[in-house]
Design a protein around this motif. Structure first.
Motif, PDB file in Angstrom:
ATOM      1  N   ASP A  12      16.705   1.268 -26.096  1.00 18.65           N
ATOM      2  CA  ASP A  12      17.499   2.274 -25.263  1.00 18.65           C
ATOM      3  C   ASP A  12      17.083   3.609 -26.060  1.00 18.65           C
ATOM      4  N   SER A  16      18.355   6.698 -21.550  1.00 19.66           N
ATOM      5  CA  SER A  16      17.440   5.956 -20.969  1.00 19.66           C
ATOM      6  C   SER A  16      17.776   4.558 -21.332  1.00 19.66           C
ATOM      7  N   ASN A  57      16.771   1.385 -19.716  1.00 19.49           N
ATOM      8  CA  ASN A  57      16.092   0.580 -18.800  1.00 19.49           C
ATOM      9  C   ASN A  57      16.251  -0.802 -19.344  1.00 19.49           C
ATOM     10  N   GLU A  93      11.012  -2.571 -19.491  1.00 22.46           N
ATOM     11  CA  GLU A  93      10.713  -1.468 -18.863  1.00 22.46           C
ATOM     12  C   GLU A  93      10.829  -0.239 -19.920  1.00 22.46           C
ATOM     13  N   ASP A 100      11.261   3.117 -21.602  1.00 20.57           N
ATOM     14  CA  ASP A 100      12.546   3.992 -21.553  1.00 20.57           C
ATOM     15  C   ASP A 100      12.010   5.650 -22.001  1.00 20.57           C
TER      16      ASP A 100
END
Length: 82
Positions: free
Chosen positions: A36, A50, A52, A56, A58
């Protein structure tokens, strides 16, 4: 951006000193696992994040005023919540 902290820290932390306001865009690249991104003010308060899930990407982006900020890339299990 200067890296701060030591080798034993679970997060990678970078210091940003801005003499004037400007845009910021930070994104993780490559296979980082679930990491993160956090944007902190000079006092260490999380002002953007962020988080995710999974793999995914970030990223953080926005306009910053003059001042000192920190960007931290934190493994998911160690990331604080706001």
């Amino acid at each position: 951006m200067d890296q701060v902290g030591g080798a034993q820290d679970p997060a990678d932390v970078y210091r940003i000193d801005l003499a004037q306001g400007q845009p910021l865009r930070v994104a993780l690249q490559g296979d980082q696992g679930d990491v993160d991104l956090l944007l902190l003010d000079a006092q260490g308060n999380v002002i953007a994040q962020s988080v995710n899930g999974g793999l995914e990407v970030d990223s953080l982006e926005g306009e910053l005023a003059a001042g000192t900020y920190y960007v931290a890339a934190v493994p998911y299990a160690r990331a604080p919540t706001t």
